[in-house]
Motif scaffolding. Structure first.
Motif, PDB file in Angstrom:
ATOM      1  N   TRP A 112       8.118  -0.707  -7.668  1.00 16.11           N
ATOM      2  CA  TRP A 112       6.934  -1.305  -7.048  1.00 16.11           C
ATOM      3  C   TRP A 112       5.892  -0.268  -6.665  1.00 16.11           C
ATOM      4  CZ3 TRP A 112       6.404  -6.341  -7.493  1.00 16.11           C
ATOM      5  CH2 TRP A 112       7.557  -7.127  -7.632  1.00 16.11           C
ATOM      6  N   LYS A 113       6.083   0.978  -7.068  1.00 14.90           N
ATOM      7  CA  LYS A 113       5.149   2.037  -6.682  1.00 14.90           C
ATOM      8  C   LYS A 113       3.726   1.762  -7.179  1.00 14.90           C
ATOM      9  CE  LYS A 113       4.194   6.916  -7.640  1.00 14.90           C
ATOM     10  NZ  LYS A 113       4.692   8.144  -8.302  1.00 14.90           N
ATOM     11  N   THR A 114       3.576   1.539  -8.471  1.00  8.62           N
ATOM     12  CA  THR A 114       2.240   1.315  -9.043  1.00  8.62           C
ATOM     13  C   THR A 114       1.602   0.027  -8.543  1.00  8.62           C
ATOM     14  OG1 THR A 114       2.879   2.563 -11.014  1.00  8.62           O
ATOM     15  CG2 THR A 114       0.938   1.158 -11.190  1.00  8.62           C
ATOM     16  N   PRO A 115       2.319  -1.122  -8.522  1.00 12.77           N
ATOM     17  CA  PRO A 115       1.699  -2.338  -7.971  1.00 12.77           C
ATOM     18  C   PRO A 115       1.256  -2.181  -6.519  1.00 12.77           C
ATOM     19  CG  PRO A 115       3.665  -2.907  -9.207  1.00 12.77           C
ATOM     20  CD  PRO A 115       3.629  -1.421  -9.114  1.00 12.77           C
ATOM     21  N   LEU A 116       2.036  -1.464  -5.707  1.00 17.23           N
ATOM     22  CA  LEU A 116       1.645  -1.251  -4.310  1.00 17.23           C
ATOM     23  C   LEU A 116       0.361  -0.428  -4.217  1.00 17.23           C
ATOM     24  CD1 LEU A 116       4.978  -0.531  -2.387  1.00 17.23           C
ATOM     25  CD2 LEU A 116       3.341  -2.344  -1.929  1.00 17.23           C
ATOM     26  N   LEU A 117       0.280   0.637  -5.009  1.00 11.99           N
ATOM     27  CA  LEU A 117      -0.921   1.470  -5.013  1.00 11.99           C
ATOM     28  C   LEU A 117      -2.150   0.652  -5.404  1.00 11.99           C
ATOM     29  CD1 LEU A 117       0.482   4.712  -6.677  1.00 11.99           C
ATOM     30  CD2 LEU A 117      -0.498   4.573  -4.387  1.00 11.99           C
ATOM     31  N   ILE A 118      -2.026  -0.152  -6.459  1.00  8.90           N
ATOM     32  CA  ILE A 118      -3.161  -0.963  -6.927  1.00  8.90           C
ATOM     33  C   ILE A 118      -3.553  -1.993  -5.875  1.00  8.90           C
ATOM     34  CG2 ILE A 118      -3.887  -2.644  -8.668  1.00  8.90           C
ATOM     35  CD1 ILE A 118      -2.087  -1.165 -10.665  1.00  8.90           C
ATOM     36  N   ALA A 119      -2.554  -2.652  -5.266  1.00  7.85           N
ATOM     37  CA  ALA A 119      -2.848  -3.665  -4.249  1.00  7.85           C
ATOM     38  C   ALA A 119      -3.558  -3.058  -3.048  1.00  7.85           C
ATOM     39  CB  ALA A 119      -1.553  -4.346  -3.816  1.00  7.85           C
TER      40      ALA A 119
END
Length: 422
Positions: free
Chosen positions: A28-35
């Motif tokens: 979930w690293k990338t989705p969290l950063l984008i969100a």
């Protein structure tokens, strides 16, 4: 575009600042950063007044939620790290917004978004510097008074910001640079006070850790001396048994067959405690296992050892003594509180995807109470929980991970160590 780039740098700065903390999920690293970036951009577009306290509350709430979902920590450490973000971020962000309001009126051709982007670059650089100097990590010695003092600074800053945004008229203060900058300077000063608490607490933690390390080194030296002495005793015992065996054989030749069987049965029972459960290619591990096997058998504990990976040459003898000695000592101590039929310890050494896995499990005599992610020791005195701290410190020093579990009335200690083949 400038707003998106600025938000991305600010969120990435938070992610980098706490890189030493364990990550919750790499998936979930990338989705969290984008969100988090999209939330910050949306806030900038929706917020009509970037100077108002409400804007900052929502902005730092977004960063705090991102930190909570991105990194693992307890609630006390989360609040501490969230306030650290505030003290590092606020002076630069507030100063850039202040300049973004004033400079375009003195220099009409200067785009305001470019000033905000410069502020985001400044935040990224400051956070990177703080990551190297402060080295944020899980703080086990965080005091209530430190959090209280930091909270007072934070609420004072928010009050001063509310005063700037609501009570003062920014349009009339453009001409009077000093009058407009004085409240901001007070906010920056309060941020410096908050950072001072952080730095002071960091120094205190380092002193405590140094003292603990010295204590652990002394204990490890004592254990190393004990293991050397134990190895000498085992060698002497083996020599004595070999000498005695010759006498036993001579005596057996003179006995009748029924007497020989009875004598052999008694002799086999007597020598049971001297039979090692396993032999490995590592002298230090052999010594520890021999010692703990004898202790376990004397206490009626069944110690089962499964060694699927024996190449432990990358570990120092002192590390082996610390990890296996302390872990088995804790397991033996727990089993002594159980009834005879339930006293079982399982030790497994294997490897998974380039990691050495050491797994030790034993039944629990009673449900555990946890403190700071570790079981609270039932021992009294200065040695409270020292064995587990020794294991944890050695594991961290070797670049590994220690995991504890108490499911199904079974306590399991797992140590993952990267296998070094150099």
């Amino acid at each position: 575009m400038f707003e998106f780039a600025g938000a991305a740098m600010e969120v990435w700065a938070v992610h980098r600042l706490f890189s030493a903390l364990p990550q919750r999920s790499t998936k979930w690293k990338t989705p969290l950063l984008i969100a988090a970036v999209l939330a910050c951009v949306l806030l900038v577009r929706v917020a009509s007044d970037r100077y108002h306290t409400t804007y900052y509350l929502i902005y730092y709430w977004i960063l705090g939620l991102f930190l909570l979902l991105d990194r693992q920590s307890d609630f006390k450490n989360f609040i501490y790290n969230w306030m650290l973000i505030f003290f590092l971020n606020f002076p630069i962000k507030r100063a850039m917004q202040h300049l973004g309001y004033v400079l375009p009126r003195h220099f009409p051709g200067l785009p305001t978004p470019l000033i905000y982007l410069a502020g985001s670059v400044g935040i990224l650089l400051v956070f990177e510097l703080a990551r190297r100097l402060l080295r944020p990590q899980i703080n086990r010695y965080l005091h209530f008074w430190t959090l209280l003092a930091m909270s007072l600074c934070l609420f004072s800053i928010l009050y001063m910001n509310l005063l700037i945004a609501s009570t003062l008229d920014y349009a009339h203060l453009i001409a009077g640079w000093f009058d407009a900058s004085l409240p901001l300077a007070i906010c920056v000063l309060l941020c410096v006070c908050g950072l001072a608490f952080v730095v002071n607490n960091q120094k205190t933690v380092e002193l405590i850790e140094t003292e603990k390390n010295l204590q652990l080194r002394v204990e490890l030296k004592h254990k190393e001396i004990e293991q050397i002495q134990l190895k000498k005793e085992l060698i002497e015992r083996t020599n004595r048994e070999y000498h005695d065996m010759k006498n036993h054989l001579k005596y057996l030749e003179q006995l009748s067959q029924p007497d020989q069987k009875a004598y052999l049965h008694a002799l086999q029972k007597e020598m049971q405690d001297y039979i090692p459960i396993v032999t490995t290619d590592n002298d230090a591990l052999d010594t520890v296992l021999s010692d703990k096997t004898i202790q376990a058998r004397q206490d009626g504990i069944a110690l089962t050892v499964s060694i699927e990976y024996q190449n432990l040459a990358f570990l120092q003898p002192m590390d082996i003594v610390t990890l296996f000695g302390n872990a088995l000592d804790n397991a033996i101590e727990a089993c002594r509180k159980l009834k005879a039929g339930d006293r079982k310890i399982r030790l497994r050494i294997t490897q998974r995807d380039g990691w050495l896995l050491i797994q030790i499990s034993n039944p629990l005599p009673q449900p555990l109470t946890w403190s700071d992610g570790r079981p609270a020791s039932t021992k009294d005195g200065a040695g409270h929980g020292l064995g587990l701290r020794s294991i944890e410190k050695t594991t961290e020093h070797l670049g590994g991970i220690m995991q504890l579990d108490a499911a199904d009335n079974q306590f399991t200690l797992q140590i993952f160590l990267p296998i070094c083949t150099d």
